[in-house]
Scaffold this active site. Structure first.
Site, PDB file in Angstrom:
ATOM      1  N   THR A 121       0.863  -1.185   0.000  1.00 40.23           N
ATOM      2  CA  THR A 121       0.000   0.000   0.000  1.00 40.23           C
ATOM      3  C   THR A 121       0.898   1.234   0.000  1.00 40.23           C
ATOM      4  OG1 THR A 121      -1.682  -1.219   1.203  1.00 40.23           O
ATOM      5  CG2 THR A 121      -1.813   1.190   1.296  1.00 40.23           C
ATOM      6  N   PHE A 150      -6.390  -6.100  -1.396  1.00 44.67           N
ATOM      7  CA  PHE A 150      -7.548  -5.799  -0.542  1.00 44.67           C
ATOM      8  C   PHE A 150      -7.886  -6.946   0.412  1.00 44.67           C
ATOM      9  CE2 PHE A 150      -7.931  -3.104  -4.272  1.00 44.67           C
ATOM     10  CZ  PHE A 150      -8.255  -1.877  -3.730  1.00 44.67           C
ATOM     11  N   LYS A 152      -8.269  -9.448   3.604  1.00 46.51           N
ATOM     12  CA  LYS A 152      -8.421  -9.227   5.040  1.00 46.51           C
ATOM     13  C   LYS A 152      -7.654 -10.315   5.780  1.00 46.51           C
ATOM     14  CE  LYS A 152     -12.949  -9.936   4.895  1.00 46.51           C
ATOM     15  NZ  LYS A 152     -13.256 -10.056   3.463  1.00 46.51           N
ATOM     16  N   LYS A 205      -6.806   2.129  -2.908  1.00 44.41           N
ATOM     17  CA  LYS A 205      -6.521   1.330  -1.709  1.00 44.41           C
ATOM     18  C   LYS A 205      -6.711   2.179  -0.440  1.00 44.41           C
ATOM     19  CE  LYS A 205      -5.134  -1.689   1.135  1.00 44.41           C
ATOM     20  NZ  LYS A 205      -5.979  -2.810   1.510  1.00 44.41           N
ATOM     21  N   CYS A 261      -3.035  -1.939   9.055  1.00 46.05           N
ATOM     22  CA  CYS A 261      -3.479  -1.201   7.874  1.00 46.05           C
ATOM     23  C   CYS A 261      -4.298   0.049   8.193  1.00 46.05           C
ATOM     24  CB  CYS A 261      -4.265  -2.126   6.961  1.00 46.05           C
ATOM     25  SG  CYS A 261      -3.226  -3.416   6.251  1.00 46.05           S
ATOM     26  N   LYS A 264      -2.439   3.068  10.013  1.00 42.39           N
ATOM     27  CA  LYS A 264      -1.359   3.706   9.232  1.00 42.39           C
ATOM     28  C   LYS A 264      -1.883   4.279   7.915  1.00 42.39           C
ATOM     29  CE  LYS A 264       0.842   0.016   6.515  1.00 42.39           C
ATOM     30  NZ  LYS A 264       0.274   0.338   5.221  1.00 42.39           N
TER      31      LYS A 264
HETATM   32  P1  NAD Z   1       4.640  -7.721   6.801  1.00 37.52           P
HETATM   33  O1  NAD Z   1       5.358  -6.849   7.740  1.00 37.52           O
HETATM   34  O2  NAD Z   1       3.847  -8.886   7.326  1.00 37.52           O
HETATM   35  O3  NAD Z   1       5.635  -8.308   5.712  1.00 37.52           O
HETATM   36  C1  NAD Z   1       6.580  -7.535   5.034  1.00 37.52           C
HETATM   37  C2  NAD Z   1       7.772  -8.437   4.732  1.00 37.52           C
HETATM   38  O4  NAD Z   1       8.677  -7.721   3.898  1.00 37.52           O
HETATM   39  C3  NAD Z   1       8.562  -8.836   5.973  1.00 37.52           C
HETATM   40  O5  NAD Z   1       8.652 -10.247   6.031  1.00 37.52           O
HETATM   41  C4  NAD Z   1       9.935  -8.196   5.748  1.00 37.52           C
HETATM   42  O6  NAD Z   1      10.994  -8.978   6.267  1.00 37.52           O
HETATM   43  C5  NAD Z   1       9.985  -8.115   4.247  1.00 37.52           C
HETATM   44  N1  NAD Z   1      10.953  -7.147   3.732  1.00 37.52           N
HETATM   45  C6  NAD Z   1      11.156  -5.855   4.102  1.00 37.52           C
HETATM   46  N2  NAD Z   1      12.166  -5.301   3.394  1.00 37.52           N
HETATM   47  C7  NAD Z   1      12.613  -6.271   2.547  1.00 37.52           C
HETATM   48  C8  NAD Z   1      13.632  -6.332   1.577  1.00 37.52           C
HETATM   49  N3  NAD Z   1      14.411  -5.266   1.338  1.00 37.52           N
HETATM   50  N4  NAD Z   1      13.819  -7.477   0.900  1.00 37.52           N
HETATM   51  C9  NAD Z   1      13.041  -8.553   1.149  1.00 37.52           C
HETATM   52  N5  NAD Z   1      12.064  -8.575   2.064  1.00 37.52           N
HETATM   53  C10 NAD Z   1      11.849  -7.449   2.760  1.00 37.52           C
HETATM   54  O7  NAD Z   1       3.680  -6.754   5.951  1.00 37.52           O
HETATM   55  P2  NAD Z   1       2.243  -7.076   5.333  1.00 37.52           P
HETATM   56  O8  NAD Z   1       1.201  -7.015   6.404  1.00 37.52           O
HETATM   57  O9  NAD Z   1       2.344  -8.290   4.476  1.00 37.52           O
HETATM   58  O10 NAD Z   1       2.041  -5.789   4.421  1.00 37.52           O
HETATM   59  C11 NAD Z   1       2.806  -5.579   3.244  1.00 37.52           C
HETATM   60  C12 NAD Z   1       2.171  -4.439   2.474  1.00 37.52           C
HETATM   61  O11 NAD Z   1       0.845  -4.792   2.068  1.00 37.52           O
HETATM   62  C13 NAD Z   1       2.016  -3.140   3.270  1.00 37.52           C
HETATM   63  O12 NAD Z   1       2.179  -2.053   2.414  1.00 37.52           O
HETATM   64  C14 NAD Z   1       0.578  -3.205   3.750  1.00 37.52           C
HETATM   65  O13 NAD Z   1       0.039  -1.930   3.994  1.00 37.52           O
HETATM   66  C15 NAD Z   1      -0.098  -3.860   2.575  1.00 37.52           C
HETATM   67  N6  NAD Z   1      -1.326  -4.591   2.891  1.00 37.52           N
HETATM   68  C16 NAD Z   1      -1.415  -5.336   4.019  1.00 37.52           C
HETATM   69  C17 NAD Z   1      -2.586  -6.055   4.285  1.00 37.52           C
HETATM   70  C18 NAD Z   1      -2.710  -6.871   5.540  1.00 37.52           C
HETATM   71  O14 NAD Z   1      -3.829  -7.283   5.851  1.00 37.52           O
HETATM   72  N7  NAD Z   1      -1.639  -7.126   6.269  1.00 37.52           N
HETATM   73  C19 NAD Z   1      -3.652  -6.010   3.386  1.00 37.52           C
HETATM   74  C20 NAD Z   1      -3.517  -5.262   2.218  1.00 37.52           C
HETATM   75  C21 NAD Z   1      -2.351  -4.558   1.978  1.00 37.52           C
END
Ligand code: NAD
Length: 432
Positions: A121, A150, A152, A205, A261, A264
């Protein structure tokens, strides 16, 4: 198709597993060695219903692999997803350091045309920044696509496999075609794939999360007014939800929204609007209401007992919502902190988040192996997360375990009538 997914978190791991499930060859990349080692051992680093089975099946069939080595993963792939975290920066804006660092690493590893897809995002303009970073670091041709996610948490596999819609910001035909092919297995039931410009995809988003957060804060304020005027928020919710323009979903008051989410993303949207001299007044209020709501359960407990020093409070639910172990921005955190500051002994239970809670609170609270054990000698129970397993407890057993039968229900799991019959003093949200 051969795909690399960089960032193996809640989004990247689910996306990688689901793309493999639809027949693609997927390599999931993460810089976190422990996480990759865990996955290579066949264990899940996170709790997400159904995920383990999909990962196990696709690993066994050789379509899903895990690595910490990004360059090879990029070289072997046609499409590279960026699914790393975009945490809140100090000023509320989305911190893009991981996204841009990964973009640079991808560019340096490129060996031909790649579609680089931003699934994290990110604020409007990020696809442009990613494009610039890649251009600076490679001479190979590429396309940058914005494909916000999107899903959940708690229903992520289902959401990914059967999305309401897929949003694709793509500004060239070659990338569009590849993305449509990639997503066609997920939209057979008729869900639309919406192709648009990158700015609209990026904004969609934030607008979705901001709208959902607004509904929560709105209903929390309606509930607070219900408490003042003697109305029942459940009745109000039913009455308004049946209006098709409003709909029934997301009208439940509670202890405030948490997770990685909504908080932030609301902050980031306020911030990127204000960077363009626009004050997003509604979202400022949404955020403020949420902060206040997170404190209301504690206020009710304090008001009931007066001095809390020496009391014992059982807490049911630590994760920010059911069916996840995620405690990022969970309302349980400020509640437990306030209770500890007031000299309370906290006995907590959560079906999945205990390990993460131990990392946060250490020995400051006790961790009960089940929800009944948390009640032993408790002066009251605070319900913070609406896990299904908390919905139909044995109230007699609860009464026999607790020092006094008082429940502060932050999720309206029970009805006031039911609680009166079971001889509990019962406080819920927006009801009497
Ligand atoms: P998360 O923290 O669970 O996972 C992120 C991963 O990225 C971590 O494992 C981290 O080690 C890895 N990472 C960071 N820098 C890196 C690099 N340089 N090389 C390789 N790996 C690296 O995050 P998430 O909850 O999966 O969210 C990821 C994105 O998706 C965010 O932008 C979030 O806003 C968005 N998002 C999350 C959700 C949700 O429900 N969690 C839903 C939709 C969108």
């Amino acid at each position: 198709m051969r795909i690399a997914v960089v960032g193996t978190g809640y989004v990247g791991l689910v996306a990688g597993a689901c793309f493999a499930e639809s027949g693609n060859d997927v390599v999931c990349v993460d810089k976190d060695e422990t996480k990759i080692r865990t996955l290579k051992r066949g264990k899940m680093p996170i709790y997400e219903p159904g995920l383990e089975e999909v990962v196990r099946r696709n690993r066994a069939e050789g379509r899903l692999t895990f690595t910490t080595t990004l360059p090879k993963a990029v070289r072997d792939s046609q499409v590279v997803f960026i699914a790393v975290g975009t945490p809140q920066g100090e000023d509320g804006s989305a911190d893009l350091k991981h996204v841009l660092a990964v973009a640079g690493e991808i560019a340096k590893a490129m060996n031909g045309y790649k579609v680089i897809v931003d699934k994290s995002t990110v604020p409007v303009g990020t696809s442009q920044k990613v494009r610039e970073v890649i251009r600076q670091n490679t001479t190979h041709p590429f396309s940058v696509v914005s494909n916000p996610e999107f899903l959940k948490q708690g229903a992520a596999i289902d959401d990914f496999m059967k999305p309401d819609r897929v949003v694709i910001g793509a500004e060239d035909a070659r990338a569009q075609e590849i993305m449509l092919e990639l997503y066609s297995p997920f939209t057979r039931t008729g869900a639309p794939i919406m192709v648009m410009d990158c700015a609209s995809a990026e904004l969609a988003k934030y607008a979705a999360n901001a709208m959902l957060a607004s509904r929560i804060s709105f209903m929390n304020e309606v509930a607070n007014v219900c408490e003042l005027v003697g109305a029942d928020v459940d009745q109000v919710r039913r009455a308004i939800g049946s209006d098709r323009r409003i709909g029934n979903a997301f009208l439940f008051p509670g202890v405030g929204y948490g997770g990685s989410c909504f908080p932030k993303d609301v902050q980031a949207m306020i911030r990127f609007a204000s960077d363009r001299d626009y004050e997003f007044k509604i979202l400022q209020a949404v955020e403020r209401v949420n902060q206040l709501q997170k404190g209301r359960l504690f206020t009710k407990i304090k008001k009931h007992f007066g001095n809390l020093k020496g009391k014992t409070v059982a807490v049911w639910g630590l994760a920010f919502k059911p069916k996840t172990d995620d405690m990022r921005e969970a309302p349980a955190i400020p509640l437990i902190e306030a209770l500890l500051n007031a000299g309370v002994t906290v006995q907590a239970h959560d079906p999945e988040a205990m390990k993460i809670a131990r990392g946060l609170f250490g020995s400051k609270i006790t961790y009960a192996t089940n929800n009944y054990d948390a009640l032993k000698g408790a002066d009251c129970l605070a319900i913070v997360t609406e896990w299904n397993e908390f919905r139909g407890p044995d109230f007699e057993r609860m009464r026999s375990l607790m020092r006094s039968p008082v429940i502060f229900d932050g999720r309206n799991l029970f009805t006031p009538d039911q609680m009166k019959q079971s001889r509990f003093t019962y406080y819920s949200v927006g009801r009497h």
